[in-house]
Write an enzyme that holds these catalytic residues in place. Structure first.
Site, mmCIF file in Angstrom:
data_model
loop_
_atom_site.group_PDB
_atom_site.id
_atom_site.type_symbol
_atom_site.label_atom_id
_atom_site.label_comp_id
_atom_site.label_asym_id
_atom_site.label_seq_id
_atom_site.Cartn_x
_atom_site.Cartn_y
_atom_site.Cartn_z
ATOM 1 C CG ASP A 42 0.127 18.675 15.259
ATOM 2 O OD1 ASP A 42 0.717 19.700 14.878
ATOM 3 O OD2 ASP A 42 0.644 17.534 15.227
ATOM 4 C CG ASP A 69 -3.591 11.075 9.052
ATOM 5 O OD1 ASP A 69 -3.321 11.884 8.143
ATOM 6 O OD2 ASP A 69 -3.202 9.892 9.038
ATOM 7 C CB VAL A 70 -4.844 16.686 7.032
ATOM 8 C CG1 VAL A 70 -5.010 17.629 8.213
ATOM 9 C CG2 VAL A 70 -3.381 16.545 6.623
ATOM 10 C CE1 TYR A 164 7.525 19.719 2.002
ATOM 11 C CE2 TYR A 164 8.600 21.059 0.328
ATOM 12 C CZ TYR A 164 7.946 20.946 1.541
ATOM 13 O OH TYR A 164 7.702 22.080 2.285
ATOM 14 C CE LYS A 168 4.489 21.714 0.967
ATOM 15 N NZ LYS A 168 3.413 22.090 1.920
#
Length: 266
Positions: A42, A69-70, A164, A168
């Site tokens: 996380d 932090d991906v 968003y 996605k």
């Protein structure tokens, strides 16, 4: 192998991004309960630590906490390397971390908001999948599970979630493409597409007790629009997570599994 044995994850290693809360925590708990050791990743280090301690205590599995932090390439690579170093391998990877969208008409939607959402929700999934695949290719096995959304399959429900929804949709196509590319190497890639889930991200400002009557109205409309008649809960996704992580789904790849209370059926 019995059907129940096929669902077990004994002695496997799973990594879950966004694992400190919400859907990610539900995935991490499901992995540990099914027998896996787990890396809880996380951006909030304290949340990851608390989740890891809780799951280790509940399940007796080895559970570690990692901060990442991906959206940053070096973080995504490091979290996978640390998982392998501390837990001995990587069999299952949930690319789950994501952030919400403020929402606006396209004429008012800022590039800053676009860049922020795409960086985490799409680039972050790519970087996570790539780092996991590099380990799994060497072992010629593994399961990668991406968190998409029904918003990757249908348009926005009037909330202006432009970045968003676009992100996605990208996750859906990334999942399909990687599934085809990695299948000959023994790696399966699937995605889970939730509907509206009761988490800080999914529900956010739309809580049923929010003081704003307009936001309450949206909450009620989502509930009414969902055939099952309620918002989803993180634990509603645990079963499909175990299925896709385990040998029970050995012939499943490249598919987007909607967990939506019937939303897409209407």
């Amino acid at each position: 192998m019995s059907v129940m044995d096929a669902f077990r994850l004994n002695d496997r290693v799973a990594l879950v991004t966004g694992g400190g809360s919400g859907i990610g925590l539900a995935f991490a708990r499901a992995m540990a309960e099914a027998g896996a050791d787990v890396a809880v990743v996380d951006w909030n280090e304290e949340a990851a630590r608390k989740a890891a301690e809780q799951l280790a205590g509940e399940t007796g599995r080895k559970v570690i906490a990692l901060r990442a932090d991906v959206s940053k390439e070096e973080d995504a690579d490091r979290m996978v390397q640390e998982t392998v170093r501390q837990l001995g391998g990587l069999d299952v990877c949930f690319a789950n971390a994501g952030i919400g969208d403020e929402g606006a008409l396209v004429t008012e939607y800022s590039k800053e908001d676009w860049d922020r959402v795409i960086a985490v929700n799409l680039t972050g999934v790519f970087l996570t999948d790539r780092a996991a695949a590099r380990v799994m290719v060497e072992r010629k096995r593994g399961s990668i599970i991406n968190t998409a959304s029904i918003y990757g399959l249908v348009g926005d429900f009037g909330m202006g979630a432009i970045g968003y929804t676009a992100a996605k949709g990208g996750v859906v196509q990334l999942t399909r493409t990687l599934a085809v590319q990695l299948a000959p190497m023994g790696i399966r890639v699937n995605a889970i597409a939730p509907a509206f889930i009761r988490t800080n991200l999914g529900e956010g400002k739309l809580r049923e007790d929010v003081p704003d009557p307009e936001l309450r109205k949206v909450h009620e409309e989502i509930t009414r629009r969902t055939p099952i008649g309620r918002w989803g809960r993180p634990e509603d996704l645990a079963g499909i997570g175990v299925f896709l992580a385990s040998d029970a789904s050995a012939f499943c790849t490249g598919y987007i599994y909607a967990v939506d209370g019937g939303w897409l059926a209407v």
